[in-house]
Scaffold this motif. Structure first.
Motif, mmCIF file in Angstrom:
data_model
loop_
_atom_site.group_PDB
_atom_site.id
_atom_site.type_symbol
_atom_site.label_atom_id
_atom_site.label_comp_id
_atom_site.label_asym_id
_atom_site.label_seq_id
_atom_site.Cartn_x
_atom_site.Cartn_y
_atom_site.Cartn_z
ATOM 1 N N GLU A 19 -2.975 117.871 -32.780
ATOM 2 C CA GLU A 19 -2.699 119.212 -33.290
ATOM 3 C C GLU A 19 -1.774 119.071 -34.483
ATOM 4 O O GLU A 19 -0.597 118.740 -34.335
ATOM 5 C CB GLU A 19 -2.060 120.093 -32.217
ATOM 6 C CG GLU A 19 -1.942 121.547 -32.658
ATOM 7 C CD GLU A 19 -1.324 122.446 -31.602
ATOM 8 O OE1 GLU A 19 -1.785 123.594 -31.443
ATOM 9 O OE2 GLU A 19 -0.357 122.000 -30.944
ATOM 10 N N SER A 21 -1.179 121.513 -36.770
ATOM 11 C CA SER A 21 -0.434 122.759 -36.967
ATOM 12 C C SER A 21 -0.846 123.722 -35.868
ATOM 13 O O SER A 21 -1.752 123.430 -35.085
ATOM 14 C CB SER A 21 -0.724 123.366 -38.347
ATOM 15 O OG SER A 21 -2.028 123.912 -38.386
ATOM 16 N N ASP A 22 -0.193 124.877 -35.811
ATOM 17 C CA ASP A 22 -0.538 125.865 -34.780
ATOM 18 C C ASP A 22 -1.960 126.388 -34.933
ATOM 19 O O ASP A 22 -2.504 126.961 -33.993
ATOM 20 C CB ASP A 22 0.437 127.046 -34.848
ATOM 21 C CG ASP A 22 1.811 126.675 -34.331
ATOM 22 O OD1 ASP A 22 1.926 125.634 -33.656
ATOM 23 O OD2 ASP A 22 2.772 127.416 -34.617
ATOM 24 N N SER A 23 -2.564 126.200 -36.106
ATOM 25 C CA SER A 23 -3.900 126.744 -36.349
ATOM 26 C C SER A 23 -4.953 125.676 -36.646
ATOM 27 O O SER A 23 -6.084 126.007 -36.990
ATOM 28 C CB SER A 23 -3.856 127.739 -37.519
ATOM 29 O OG SER A 23 -3.442 127.091 -38.713
ATOM 30 N N ARG A 24 -4.580 124.396 -36.472
ATOM 31 C CA ARG A 24 -5.563 123.357 -36.807
ATOM 32 C C ARG A 24 -5.431 122.141 -35.904
ATOM 33 O O ARG A 24 -4.334 121.615 -35.710
ATOM 34 C CB ARG A 24 -5.426 122.933 -38.268
ATOM 35 C CG ARG A 24 -6.568 122.034 -38.734
ATOM 36 C CD ARG A 24 -6.634 121.989 -40.253
ATOM 37 N NE ARG A 24 -5.555 121.200 -40.815
ATOM 38 C CZ ARG A 24 -5.632 119.880 -41.048
ATOM 39 N NH1 ARG A 24 -6.739 119.217 -40.745
ATOM 40 N NH2 ARG A 24 -4.617 119.248 -41.584
ATOM 41 N N TRP A 122 -10.327 131.046 -30.435
ATOM 42 C CA TRP A 122 -9.152 131.922 -30.467
ATOM 43 C C TRP A 122 -7.976 131.241 -31.163
ATOM 44 O O TRP A 122 -7.281 131.848 -31.983
ATOM 45 C CB TRP A 122 -8.784 132.304 -29.034
ATOM 46 C CG TRP A 122 -7.598 133.200 -28.891
ATOM 47 C CD1 TRP A 122 -7.299 134.309 -29.618
ATOM 48 C CD2 TRP A 122 -6.545 133.074 -27.930
ATOM 49 N NE1 TRP A 122 -6.125 134.889 -29.178
ATOM 50 C CE2 TRP A 122 -5.653 134.147 -28.131
ATOM 51 C CE3 TRP A 122 -6.291 132.158 -26.903
ATOM 52 C CZ2 TRP A 122 -4.509 134.313 -27.355
ATOM 53 C CZ3 TRP A 122 -5.160 132.336 -26.134
ATOM 54 C CH2 TRP A 122 -4.269 133.402 -26.351
ATOM 55 N N LYS A 123 -7.764 129.987 -30.861
ATOM 56 C CA LYS A 123 -6.604 129.285 -31.409
ATOM 57 C C LYS A 123 -6.858 128.696 -32.793
ATOM 58 O O LYS A 123 -5.968 128.670 -33.647
ATOM 59 C CB LYS A 123 -6.198 128.147 -30.458
ATOM 60 C CG LYS A 123 -5.593 128.603 -29.146
ATOM 61 C CD LYS A 123 -4.203 129.178 -29.350
ATOM 62 C CE LYS A 123 -3.510 129.441 -28.016
ATOM 63 N NZ LYS A 123 -2.157 130.016 -28.212
ATOM 64 N N TYR A 124 -8.100 128.213 -33.011
ATOM 65 C CA TYR A 124 -8.341 127.408 -34.210
ATOM 66 C C TYR A 124 -9.555 127.852 -35.019
ATOM 67 O O TYR A 124 -9.902 127.202 -36.005
ATOM 68 C CB TYR A 124 -8.524 125.930 -33.807
ATOM 69 C CG TYR A 124 -7.419 125.410 -32.931
ATOM 70 C CD1 TYR A 124 -6.153 125.158 -33.442
ATOM 71 C CD2 TYR A 124 -7.636 125.180 -31.575
ATOM 72 C CE1 TYR A 124 -5.125 124.693 -32.635
ATOM 73 C CE2 TYR A 124 -6.616 124.716 -30.752
ATOM 74 C CZ TYR A 124 -5.367 124.478 -31.287
ATOM 75 O OH TYR A 124 -4.348 124.014 -30.486
ATOM 76 N N ARG A 128 -8.696 133.616 -34.532
ATOM 77 C CA ARG A 128 -7.253 133.506 -34.752
ATOM 78 C C ARG A 128 -6.644 134.866 -35.072
ATOM 79 O O ARG A 128 -7.164 135.618 -35.883
ATOM 80 C CB ARG A 128 -6.941 132.543 -35.901
ATOM 81 C CG ARG A 128 -7.169 131.093 -35.585
ATOM 82 C CD ARG A 128 -6.456 130.179 -36.582
ATOM 83 N NE ARG A 128 -6.771 130.502 -37.960
ATOM 84 C CZ ARG A 128 -7.793 129.998 -38.640
ATOM 85 N NH1 ARG A 128 -8.620 129.175 -38.048
ATOM 86 N NH2 ARG A 128 -7.986 130.328 -39.892
ATOM 87 N N GLY A 129 -5.537 135.160 -34.413
ATOM 88 C CA GLY A 129 -4.804 136.387 -34.708
ATOM 89 C C GLY A 129 -5.195 137.586 -33.870
ATOM 90 O O GLY A 129 -4.596 138.656 -34.008
ATOM 91 N N SER A 315 -8.485 121.532 -27.306
ATOM 92 C CA SER A 315 -7.608 122.702 -27.132
ATOM 93 C C SER A 315 -7.078 122.771 -25.702
ATOM 94 O O SER A 315 -5.943 123.204 -25.469
ATOM 95 C CB SER A 315 -8.346 123.988 -27.508
ATOM 96 O OG SER A 315 -9.368 124.293 -26.575
#
Length: 323
Positions: A19, A21-24, A122-124, A128-129, A315
């Motif tokens: 991981e 970053s929080d989005s990748r 949802w996370k990546y 997202r968001g 994830s």
């Protein structure tokens, strides 16, 4: 570093990732192997290939923070057990989490593949968001993963999201053991069944079909073949996907009315055939769904595409590491 196992009926993958970053999530390396051995031999092969993957990337086991396992259901995420999936004969009551913890001494999380893919998107990915998301697999079968109020919802017995079992018509293609089900109308296998029915009708009436000229070729029809023919303008193929889109719209209207999600992310076939499916789908949604809920809901293809199975398993590993 994190490790994922993506367990399927025809092939499995062992994935090494991180991981960043929080989005990748980044996939560092992976090994694909056929699901061609008895269950415990297959699990042993997954473990051996994990060790090989770590060795060839110069990663020590100490550097691994968690392991995620994505597998077709039914299974029990709470007990960490795989419970007789139809596409994995012999995988009956397998305590794979306990086995993996014993083997690697790392935190391990198991989820069904639809839930894992929902978490990944949802996370990546496309989700997202958002706090309320429905992910639909729309591949070989039709399953769903539900993110409600910012949390994965799996239900009392881990069977929430089995939308493929919903009956949408009294008659129709068979999916999930039920004629006229959502999975019957909207899956790779269901589209192939529908194509066989429609093409048989055309050929027996003496009409020509560009993608199938003989009755003996009917068993070889696939959703991909029909989509390709539809994009070339074949009327029968366009009709098949229009009917599929109609029933997709009916099912989405039910999900929108019941769950009031912000976004519905649809995988696999939808992304490849969106323009064939969307007109009929939208027509039904305009007519059937609660207007306010429909207007508040975005419908989009999954963004992780061919990597979604890998990212789904990783994830879960991220979640396992955080436990």
């Amino acid at each position: 570093m994190i490790v994922g196992f993506d367990i399927g009926g025809t092939k499995c993958a062992v994935i090494l990732g991180e991981e960043v970053s929080d989005s990748r999530l980044e996939i560092r390396d992976k090994i694909i192997l056929p699901t061609d051995k008895p269950v415990y031999e297959m699990i042993d092969a997954l473990y051996k290939h994990t060790e090989l993957l770590l060795e060839r990337n110069a990663v020590s086991l100490d550097a691994v923070q968690g392991i995620g396992i994505s597998c077709g259901g039914p299974l029990s995420s709470r007990r960490g057990m795989i419970l007789s999936p139809p596409n994995l004969p012999g995988w009956d009551n397998i305590p794979i989490v306990e086995m993996s913890v014993k083997k690697f001494n790392k935190p391990v999380l198991l989820q069904n593949d639809a839930n894992a893919c929902a978490m990944a998107e949802w996370k990546y990915g496309a989700g997202r968001g958002y706090e309320n998301l429905v992910f639909l697999t729309f591949g070989t079968g039709m399953g769903a993963g539900l993110i409600l109020n910012g949390k994965l919802y799996s239900g009392t017995t881990d069977l929430a999201g089995e939308v493929g079992h919903l009956r949408l018509s009294d008659m129709g293609p068979v999916g999930f053991g039920k004629a006229g089900s959502f999975e019957g109308w909207c899956s790779g296998g269901g589209i192939a069944q529908l194509a066989q029915i429609r093409v048989r009708q055309r050929l027996q009436m003496g009409e020509k079909v560009s993608f199938c000229s003989k009755l003996e070729d009917l068993p070889g029809l696939t959703a991909k073949m029909v989509a390709e023919a539809a994009y070339r303008g074949d009327a029968t193929a366009i009709e098949i996907y229009r009917d599929c889109g109609t029933y997709l719209g009916k099912a989405l209207a039910l999900l929108i009315d019941i769950l009031n999600p912000e976004v519905i992310v649809i995988g696999s076939i939808y992304g490849r055939a969106q323009s064939l499916l969307e007109p009929a789908m939208r027509e039904v949604l305009e007519r059937e769904a609660i207007r306010t809920s429909y207007e508040a809901c975005r419908i989009m293809p999954a963004s992780l595409s061919e990597n979604i199975g890998d990212i789904a398993a990783l994830s879960l590993a991220v979640q396992a590491a955080a436990m």
